[in-house]
Motif scaffolding. Sequence first.
Motif, PDB file in Angstrom:
ATOM      1  N   HIS A 204     -10.487   3.089  -1.713  1.00 29.64           N
ATOM      2  CA  HIS A 204     -11.403   2.289  -0.907  1.00 29.64           C
ATOM      3  C   HIS A 204     -10.869   2.196   0.520  1.00 29.64           C
ATOM      4  CE1 HIS A 204     -14.015  -0.053  -3.983  1.00 29.64           C
ATOM      5  NE2 HIS A 204     -13.648   1.117  -4.481  1.00 29.64           N
ATOM      6  N   ARG A 205     -11.693   2.545   1.480  1.00 27.14           N
ATOM      7  CA  ARG A 205     -11.283   2.555   2.880  1.00 27.14           C
ATOM      8  C   ARG A 205     -10.756   1.191   3.326  1.00 27.14           C
ATOM      9  NH1 ARG A 205     -13.982   1.308   7.721  1.00 27.14           N
ATOM     10  NH2 ARG A 205     -13.322   2.526   9.542  1.00 27.14           N
ATOM     11  N   SER A 206     -11.427   0.114   2.917  1.00 27.39           N
ATOM     12  CA  SER A 206     -11.009  -1.214   3.356  1.00 27.39           C
ATOM     13  C   SER A 206      -9.610  -1.541   2.838  1.00 27.39           C
ATOM     14  CB  SER A 206     -12.013  -2.267   2.884  1.00 27.39           C
ATOM     15  OG  SER A 206     -12.214  -2.193   1.495  1.00 27.39           O
ATOM     16  N   ALA A 207      -9.307  -1.186   1.573  1.00 34.05           N
ATOM     17  CA  ALA A 207      -7.984  -1.455   1.022  1.00 34.05           C
ATOM     18  C   ALA A 207      -6.915  -0.675   1.770  1.00 34.05           C
ATOM     19  CB  ALA A 207      -7.956  -1.108  -0.462  1.00 34.05           C
ATOM     20  N   VAL A 208      -7.190   0.594   2.042  1.00 33.42           N
ATOM     21  CA  VAL A 208      -6.214   1.446   2.727  1.00 33.42           C
ATOM     22  C   VAL A 208      -5.972   0.969   4.151  1.00 33.42           C
ATOM     23  CG1 VAL A 208      -5.777   3.778   3.581  1.00 33.42           C
ATOM     24  CG2 VAL A 208      -6.733   3.447   1.285  1.00 33.42           C
ATOM     25  N   GLU A 209      -7.045   0.651   4.894  1.00 34.01           N
ATOM     26  CA  GLU A 209      -6.888   0.224   6.285  1.00 34.01           C
ATOM     27  C   GLU A 209      -6.113  -1.089   6.377  1.00 34.01           C
ATOM     28  OE1 GLU A 209     -10.394   0.130   8.652  1.00 34.01           O
ATOM     29  OE2 GLU A 209     -10.266   2.287   9.015  1.00 34.01           O
ATOM     30  N   ARG A 210      -6.407  -2.008   5.467  1.00 31.26           N
ATOM     31  CA  ARG A 210      -5.703  -3.292   5.491  1.00 31.26           C
ATOM     32  C   ARG A 210      -4.228  -3.104   5.152  1.00 31.26           C
ATOM     33  NH1 ARG A 210     -10.665  -6.425   2.303  1.00 31.26           N
ATOM     34  NH2 ARG A 210     -12.208  -5.911   3.921  1.00 31.26           N
ATOM     35  N   ALA A 211      -3.943  -2.242   4.189  1.00 28.35           N
ATOM     36  CA  ALA A 211      -2.545  -1.986   3.805  1.00 28.35           C
ATOM     37  C   ALA A 211      -1.782  -1.308   4.937  1.00 28.35           C
ATOM     38  CB  ALA A 211      -2.496  -1.136   2.543  1.00 28.35           C
ATOM     39  N   GLN A 212      -2.409  -0.337   5.582  1.00 33.71           N
ATOM     40  CA  GLN A 212      -1.744   0.358   6.680  1.00 33.71           C
ATOM     41  C   GLN A 212      -1.427  -0.586   7.832  1.00 33.71           C
ATOM     42  OE1 GLN A 212      -4.501   3.540   7.540  1.00 33.71           O
ATOM     43  NE2 GLN A 212      -3.472   4.961   6.140  1.00 33.71           N
ATOM     44  N   ALA A 213      -2.315  -1.549   8.055  1.00 36.09           N
ATOM     45  CA  ALA A 213      -2.120  -2.475   9.175  1.00 36.09           C
ATOM     46  C   ALA A 213      -0.936  -3.395   8.970  1.00 36.09           C
ATOM     47  CB  ALA A 213      -3.388  -3.301   9.388  1.00 36.09           C
ATOM     48  N   VAL A 214      -0.586  -3.695   7.717  1.00 39.05           N
ATOM     49  CA  VAL A 214       0.520  -4.630   7.456  1.00 39.05           C
ATOM     50  C   VAL A 214       1.795  -3.925   7.007  1.00 39.05           C
ATOM     51  CG1 VAL A 214      -1.132  -6.420   6.820  1.00 39.05           C
ATOM     52  CG2 VAL A 214      -0.131  -5.030   5.030  1.00 39.05           C
ATOM     53  N   ARG A 215       1.751  -2.604   6.849  1.00 34.84           N
ATOM     54  CA  ARG A 215       2.869  -1.870   6.271  1.00 34.84           C
ATOM     55  C   ARG A 215       4.182  -2.076   7.032  1.00 34.84           C
ATOM     56  NH1 ARG A 215       2.957   2.376   2.665  1.00 34.84           N
ATOM     57  NH2 ARG A 215       0.713   2.621   2.817  1.00 34.84           N
ATOM     58  N   SER A 216       4.143  -2.164   8.334  1.00 32.62           N
ATOM     59  CA  SER A 216       5.381  -2.260   9.114  1.00 32.62           C
ATOM     60  C   SER A 216       6.119  -3.576   8.890  1.00 32.62           C
ATOM     61  CB  SER A 216       5.073  -2.099  10.606  1.00 32.62           C
ATOM     62  OG  SER A 216       4.244  -3.156  11.057  1.00 32.62           O
ATOM     63  N   THR A 217       5.415  -4.583   8.368  1.00 34.85           N
ATOM     64  CA  THR A 217       6.053  -5.890   8.163  1.00 34.85           C
ATOM     65  C   THR A 217       6.446  -6.130   6.710  1.00 34.85           C
ATOM     66  OG1 THR A 217       3.932  -7.007   7.734  1.00 34.85           O
ATOM     67  CG2 THR A 217       4.648  -6.845  10.034  1.00 34.85           C
ATOM     68  N   LEU A 218       6.202  -5.167   5.834  1.00 38.03           N
ATOM     69  CA  LEU A 218       6.384  -5.393   4.404  1.00 38.03           C
ATOM     70  C   LEU A 218       7.821  -5.232   3.941  1.00 38.03           C
ATOM     71  CD1 LEU A 218       3.252  -3.626   2.863  1.00 38.03           C
ATOM     72  CD2 LEU A 218       3.542  -6.008   3.541  1.00 38.03           C
TER      73      LEU A 218
ATOM     74  N   CYS B  99       8.184  -4.440   0.719  1.00 40.88           N
ATOM     75  CA  CYS B  99       8.015  -3.457  -0.355  1.00 40.88           C
ATOM     76  C   CYS B  99       6.710  -2.703  -0.141  1.00 40.88           C
ATOM     77  CB  CYS B  99       8.016  -4.143  -1.721  1.00 40.88           C
ATOM     78  SG  CYS B  99       6.789  -5.450  -1.910  1.00 40.88           S
ATOM     79  N   GLU B 100       6.515  -1.625  -0.889  1.00 37.16           N
ATOM     80  CA  GLU B 100       5.305  -0.828  -0.753  1.00 37.16           C
ATOM     81  C   GLU B 100       4.075  -1.617  -1.228  1.00 37.16           C
ATOM     82  OE1 GLU B 100       4.476   2.422   0.392  1.00 37.16           O
ATOM     83  OE2 GLU B 100       6.319   1.882   1.443  1.00 37.16           O
ATOM     84  N   PRO B 101       2.912  -1.424  -0.579  1.00 43.52           N
ATOM     85  CA  PRO B 101       1.700  -2.106  -1.027  1.00 43.52           C
ATOM     86  C   PRO B 101       1.368  -1.748  -2.478  1.00 43.52           C
ATOM     87  CG  PRO B 101       1.351  -1.051   1.103  1.00 43.52           C
ATOM     88  CD  PRO B 101       2.672  -0.568   0.595  1.00 43.52           C
ATOM     89  N   LEU B 102       0.816  -2.692  -3.208  1.00 41.57           N
ATOM     90  CA  LEU B 102       0.380  -2.459  -4.576  1.00 41.57           C
ATOM     91  C   LEU B 102      -1.140  -2.346  -4.588  1.00 41.57           C
ATOM     92  CD1 LEU B 102       2.594  -4.951  -6.623  1.00 41.57           C
ATOM     93  CD2 LEU B 102       2.838  -2.479  -6.462  1.00 41.57           C
ATOM     94  N   PHE B 103      -1.652  -1.165  -4.962  1.00 35.10           N
ATOM     95  CA  PHE B 103      -3.096  -0.940  -5.048  1.00 35.10           C
ATOM     96  C   PHE B 103      -3.558  -1.158  -6.486  1.00 35.10           C
ATOM     97  CE2 PHE B 103      -1.798   1.493  -1.346  1.00 35.10           C
ATOM     98  CZ  PHE B 103      -2.798   1.206  -0.422  1.00 35.10           C
TER      99      PHE B 103
ATOM    100  N   HIS C 175       2.372  -7.015  -0.237  1.00 36.25           N
ATOM    101  CA  HIS C 175       0.929  -6.844  -0.032  1.00 36.25           C
ATOM    102  C   HIS C 175       0.294  -6.321  -1.313  1.00 36.25           C
ATOM    103  CE1 HIS C 175      -2.782  -6.373   2.203  1.00 36.25           C
ATOM    104  NE2 HIS C 175      -2.901  -5.127   1.770  1.00 36.25           N
ATOM    105  N   ILE C 176      -0.699  -7.056  -1.817  1.00 32.95           N
ATOM    106  CA  ILE C 176      -1.432  -6.686  -3.031  1.00 32.95           C
ATOM    107  C   ILE C 176      -2.892  -6.486  -2.647  1.00 32.95           C
ATOM    108  CG2 ILE C 176      -2.103  -7.404  -5.349  1.00 32.95           C
ATOM    109  CD1 ILE C 176       0.331  -9.293  -5.327  1.00 32.95           C
ATOM    110  N   THR C 177      -3.443  -5.329  -3.007  1.00 35.21           N
ATOM    111  CA  THR C 177      -4.795  -5.033  -2.540  1.00 35.21           C
ATOM    112  C   THR C 177      -5.605  -4.282  -3.600  1.00 35.21           C
ATOM    113  OG1 THR C 177      -6.061  -4.211  -0.634  1.00 35.21           O
ATOM    114  CG2 THR C 177      -4.187  -2.857  -1.390  1.00 35.21           C
ATOM    115  N   GLY C 178      -6.779  -3.774  -3.199  1.00 38.69           N
ATOM    116  CA  GLY C 178      -7.705  -3.144  -4.127  1.00 38.69           C
ATOM    117  C   GLY C 178      -7.447  -1.665  -4.342  1.00 38.69           C
ATOM    118  N   PRO C 179      -8.486  -0.921  -4.763  1.00 37.44           N
ATOM    119  CA  PRO C 179      -8.319   0.499  -5.122  1.00 37.44           C
ATOM    120  C   PRO C 179      -7.849   1.355  -3.946  1.00 37.44           C
ATOM    121  CG  PRO C 179     -10.399  -0.368  -5.966  1.00 37.44           C
ATOM    122  CD  PRO C 179      -9.862  -1.403  -5.021  1.00 37.44           C
ATOM    123  N   ALA C 180      -6.989   2.306  -4.252  1.00 38.67           N
ATOM    124  CA  ALA C 180      -6.434   3.184  -3.220  1.00 38.67           C
ATOM    125  C   ALA C 180      -7.461   4.150  -2.653  1.00 38.67           C
ATOM    126  CB  ALA C 180      -5.251   3.970  -3.789  1.00 38.67           C
TER     127      ALA C 180
END
Length: 325
Positions: free
Chosen positions: A189-203, A205-209, A182-187
């Motif tokens: 930003h609420r939208s980046a964090v919420e989207r990363a948290q929602a997919v974390r269980s299926t990853l 590797c750790e999300p890249l902000f 999962h590759i996303t925006g600034p850590a």
Amino acid sequence: MKRPAIRITDVAALAGVSAGTASKALNNTGQLSQETRERVRRAAAQLGFTPDVRGRALSSGRTFTVALLTTDSSGRFSIPIMRGVEDVLSAGELATVLCDTRDDPLREQSYLRSLVARGVDGIVVTGRRTEPRPPIDVPLPVVYALAASTDPADASVIVDDATGAAAATTHLASLGRTQIAHITGPADHRSAVERAQAVRSTLACEPLFGEWSEQWGRQATDLVLRTHPGIDAISCGSDQIARGVCDRLRELGRAVPAEIAVTGYDNWPVMALASRPPLTSVDLRLEELGRRAAHLLLDAIAGNPHHGVLELPAQLVPRESTLGA
């Protein structure tokens, strides 16, 4: 010979209702069925009836004008929301005025003083971020769209980002993808964090902000492939990032989606459709967000305000970046 002016009584007669009912339907007031409102509007359109806005304003004490106050200078989010607002308000002959604060608190206060002085009927507050924002202090009905008010007594309409991001990874899993990055925006930003948290269980590797940019998508792709060469899918927090990912994978000779499937987020046509291949993406449904905000504002103007936060579901739009040609 000059044609006689069409009156509200003519519209009422054609629609088979009273003049009072016709007036309520055209002004979007009263307890009327949607079928009755539509019948009256069709009759008005057939006759070419034009309401006397000045007369309505004088008799009602309203200006039949609503403001959309935004911090989104580019219009990326505010223009689709405004289209949704106008879909609803134009049916009642209300005009919408766009006020761009450019994220400047002083400019915002200047606009608010002007809007109150002009007597607008209400305000929809929106922007380009999803972080809850302090409420504005005006003696007018207000609804917040995209970013909720920090006051729970206010009416806010926002997107359910978590469910949207989860839908993207569920889609990838349904296609047999098991090693997902999962590759996303600034850590921050609420939208980046919420989207990363929602997919974390299926990853895998750790999300890249990082940044909301194609350049970051390209850079992050190299990082992912270097540390996790077995990745078979990349979920992205925005379409800009996803387009950069697709470009970099193509440069590296990695086929999308045959080797690595890619999903975006926002369903921004400028990015999602121009990407090679076109992106599977999560649609924020901003126009629907605007329509719901407008309905809430009309209720508040009519004296029936709503309170709390309404979350609208996002919608996954599958395309070639996961499904293939």
